[in-house]
Design a protein around this motif. Sequence first.
Motif, PDB file in Angstrom:
ATOM      1  N   GLY A   8       3.157   5.878  10.369  1.00  0.00           N
ATOM      2  CA  GLY A   8       3.860   6.934   9.638  1.00  0.00           C
ATOM      3  C   GLY A   8       4.786   6.421   8.556  1.00  0.00           C
ATOM      4  O   GLY A   8       5.730   7.120   8.162  1.00  0.00           O
ATOM      5  N   SER A   9       4.532   5.232   8.017  1.00  0.00           N
ATOM      6  CA  SER A   9       5.470   4.661   7.026  1.00  0.00           C
ATOM      7  C   SER A   9       5.571   5.504   5.759  1.00  0.00           C
ATOM      8  O   SER A   9       6.650   5.614   5.177  1.00  0.00           O
ATOM      9  CB  SER A   9       5.078   3.247   6.613  1.00  0.00           C
ATOM     10  OG  SER A   9       4.375   2.611   7.607  1.00  0.00           O
ATOM     11  N   LEU A  10       4.462   6.089   5.332  1.00  0.00           N
ATOM     12  CA  LEU A  10       4.520   6.917   4.124  1.00  0.00           C
ATOM     13  C   LEU A  10       5.398   8.146   4.388  1.00  0.00           C
ATOM     14  O   LEU A  10       6.254   8.488   3.566  1.00  0.00           O
ATOM     15  CB  LEU A  10       3.109   7.344   3.694  1.00  0.00           C
ATOM     16  CG  LEU A  10       3.046   8.233   2.446  1.00  0.00           C
ATOM     17  CD1 LEU A  10       3.519   7.476   1.201  1.00  0.00           C
ATOM     18  CD2 LEU A  10       1.645   8.783   2.219  1.00  0.00           C
ATOM     19  N   ILE A  63      -4.729   8.508  -0.420  1.00  0.00           N
ATOM     20  CA  ILE A  63      -4.737   8.223   1.017  1.00  0.00           C
ATOM     21  C   ILE A  63      -4.120   6.848   1.269  1.00  0.00           C
ATOM     22  O   ILE A  63      -4.627   5.835   0.783  1.00  0.00           O
ATOM     23  CB  ILE A  63      -6.170   8.232   1.590  1.00  0.00           C
ATOM     24  CG1 ILE A  63      -6.911   9.518   1.179  1.00  0.00           C
ATOM     25  CG2 ILE A  63      -6.144   8.077   3.106  1.00  0.00           C
ATOM     26  CD1 ILE A  63      -8.398   9.512   1.553  1.00  0.00           C
ATOM     27  N   ASP A  64      -3.029   6.835   2.022  1.00  0.00           N
ATOM     28  CA  ASP A  64      -2.379   5.572   2.383  1.00  0.00           C
ATOM     29  C   ASP A  64      -3.031   5.042   3.658  1.00  0.00           C
ATOM     30  O   ASP A  64      -2.827   5.592   4.744  1.00  0.00           O
ATOM     31  CB  ASP A  64      -0.879   5.823   2.612  1.00  0.00           C
ATOM     32  CG  ASP A  64      -0.123   4.523   2.895  1.00  0.00           C
ATOM     33  OD1 ASP A  64      -0.567   3.462   2.408  1.00  0.00           O
ATOM     34  OD2 ASP A  64       0.902   4.570   3.608  1.00  0.00           O
ATOM     35  N   CYS A  65      -3.828   3.985   3.542  1.00  0.00           N
ATOM     36  CA  CYS A  65      -4.579   3.467   4.696  1.00  0.00           C
ATOM     37  C   CYS A  65      -3.728   2.575   5.578  1.00  0.00           C
ATOM     38  O   CYS A  65      -2.753   1.975   5.134  1.00  0.00           O
ATOM     39  CB  CYS A  65      -5.787   2.675   4.216  1.00  0.00           C
ATOM     40  SG  CYS A  65      -7.015   3.687   3.389  1.00  0.00           S
ATOM     41  N   CYS A  68      -2.357   8.039   6.352  1.00  0.00           N
ATOM     42  CA  CYS A  68      -3.464   7.751   7.273  1.00  0.00           C
ATOM     43  C   CYS A  68      -3.161   6.497   8.094  1.00  0.00           C
ATOM     44  O   CYS A  68      -4.026   5.690   8.376  1.00  0.00           O
ATOM     45  CB  CYS A  68      -4.759   7.609   6.471  1.00  0.00           C
ATOM     46  SG  CYS A  68      -6.239   7.707   7.463  1.00  0.00           S
ATOM     47  N   ASP A  69      -1.886   6.341   8.433  1.00  0.00           N
ATOM     48  CA  ASP A  69      -1.429   5.188   9.208  1.00  0.00           C
ATOM     49  C   ASP A  69      -0.574   5.709  10.365  1.00  0.00           C
ATOM     50  O   ASP A  69       0.407   6.428  10.135  1.00  0.00           O
ATOM     51  CB  ASP A  69      -0.605   4.274   8.281  1.00  0.00           C
ATOM     52  CG  ASP A  69      -0.115   3.014   8.982  1.00  0.00           C
ATOM     53  OD1 ASP A  69      -0.232   2.933  10.234  1.00  0.00           O
ATOM     54  OD2 ASP A  69       0.374   2.114   8.288  1.00  0.00           O
ATOM     55  N   ALA A  70      -0.962   5.342  11.586  1.00  0.00           N
ATOM     56  CA  ALA A  70      -0.255   5.828  12.771  1.00  0.00           C
ATOM     57  C   ALA A  70       1.220   5.401  12.790  1.00  0.00           C
ATOM     58  O   ALA A  70       2.033   5.976  13.516  1.00  0.00           O
ATOM     59  CB  ALA A  70      -0.964   5.328  14.026  1.00  0.00           C
ATOM     60  N   LYS A  87       0.837  -1.219   0.000  1.00  0.00           N
ATOM     61  CA  LYS A  87       0.000   0.000   0.000  1.00  0.00           C
ATOM     62  C   LYS A  87       0.866   1.262   0.000  1.00  0.00           C
ATOM     63  O   LYS A  87       0.695   2.149  -0.835  1.00  0.00           O
ATOM     64  CB  LYS A  87      -0.895   0.061   1.260  1.00  0.00           C
ATOM     65  CG  LYS A  87      -2.003  -0.949   1.300  1.00  0.00           C
ATOM     66  CD  LYS A  87      -2.860  -0.784   2.548  1.00  0.00           C
ATOM     67  CE  LYS A  87      -2.162  -1.191   3.837  1.00  0.00           C
ATOM     68  NZ  LYS A  87      -1.775  -2.599   3.904  1.00  0.00           N
ATOM     69  N   THR A  88       1.772   1.339   0.970  1.00  0.00           N
ATOM     70  CA  THR A  88       2.562   2.558   1.143  1.00  0.00           C
ATOM     71  C   THR A  88       3.473   2.795  -0.064  1.00  0.00           C
ATOM     72  O   THR A  88       3.579   3.914  -0.568  1.00  0.00           O
ATOM     73  CB  THR A  88       3.380   2.451   2.444  1.00  0.00           C
ATOM     74  OG1 THR A  88       2.455   2.289   3.519  1.00  0.00           O
ATOM     75  CG2 THR A  88       4.226   3.684   2.677  1.00  0.00           C
ATOM     76  N   THR A  89       4.110   1.725  -0.548  1.00  0.00           N
ATOM     77  CA  THR A  89       4.982   1.835  -1.723  1.00  0.00           C
ATOM     78  C   THR A  89       4.173   2.313  -2.929  1.00  0.00           C
ATOM     79  O   THR A  89       4.634   3.139  -3.715  1.00  0.00           O
ATOM     80  CB  THR A  89       5.607   0.449  -2.017  1.00  0.00           C
ATOM     81  OG1 THR A  89       6.226  -0.019  -0.805  1.00  0.00           O
ATOM     82  CG2 THR A  89       6.644   0.524  -3.110  1.00  0.00           C
TER      83      THR A  89
HETATM   84 MG    MG Z   1       1.782   0.886   4.863  1.00  0.00          MG
END
Ligand code: MG
Length: 273
Positions: free
Chosen positions: A44-46, A130-132, A40-42, A17-19
């Motif tokens: 914070g990977s994005l 939006i990165d979930c 939108c991920d706690a 997802k993030t990639t």
């Molecule tokens: Mg991710």
Amino acid sequence: MQPQIIAIANQKGGVGKTTTCANLGIGLAAAGKAPLLVDCDAQGSLSISLGYAQPDKLPFTLSTAMERILLDEPIAYREGILQHEEGIDLIPANIELSGLEVSLVNAMSRETILRQYLDTVKHQYSHVLIDCQPSLGMLTVNALAAADRVIIPVQAEYLPIKGLEQLLQTIAKVRRQLNPKLKIDGILLTMVDNRTTFAREIASLVREAYGGAIRVFATEIPHSVRAKEISAEGKSIFAHDPNGRVAEGYRNLTQEVLQIEKQCEKRKTGFCR
Ligand code: MG
Ligand code: ADP
């Protein structure tokens, strides 16, 4: 054209997802578009993968913005929006987002807080990605309630069928109850290792099982160590390995996503396939 809000969702972690969010975003920027990426991920990977190595130290993140909406407090023009050198804007996230998610439970209009925030910024952009996070909790519901379209990355390394059913049910429910315009752009096969027959089998299984009802993108993102390396670098695959197969994959995906938009623009109604 209205800004297109695209959620990248799958409650399974580690599926790309993030990639996909980072590289589709930068692919869109390279194609002349103006994208905003929303972490939108706690975890914070994005934010981390775009070079903000310590998101916990950022003074303004998505949770700040959503909290302001919850409290009816003003947000200044472009407040907290970061600019990445590869042509995208970013609203970062950090661990505070998980506390915010808990506080949403008792809030009024709890499913549409993200939508309300994006309504205040989206007009500056052509696309909002939006990165979930890997769950079907309140934050993902907020993302689906705010989105026009969903992209579902699926890792071609394990049998994904069961998790997908749950995700599709959640999307259907959000469409019924919160956001009738929500469309599924498609399933994106990621980390496809064409040297293994297993990966090929999973890929064709997904196409057989879902291809009739949901688009499975023609583009498949190949597996490559080059893609693994970029998370640590704060750069996209286009900057890290521009001539590699993964960059080519995300370039093709960008074109496919823009193509879907064109078709939808022509048809305006119904499901765009
Ligand atoms: Mg991710
Ligand atoms: P998610 O956001 O769904 O958890 P990520 O995008 O963070 O998934 O990817 C999970 C892991 O797989 C990360 O370590 C990432 O660097 C790696 N990865 C992503 N895409 C590829 C790819 N095409 N080939 C190899 N590794 C990849």
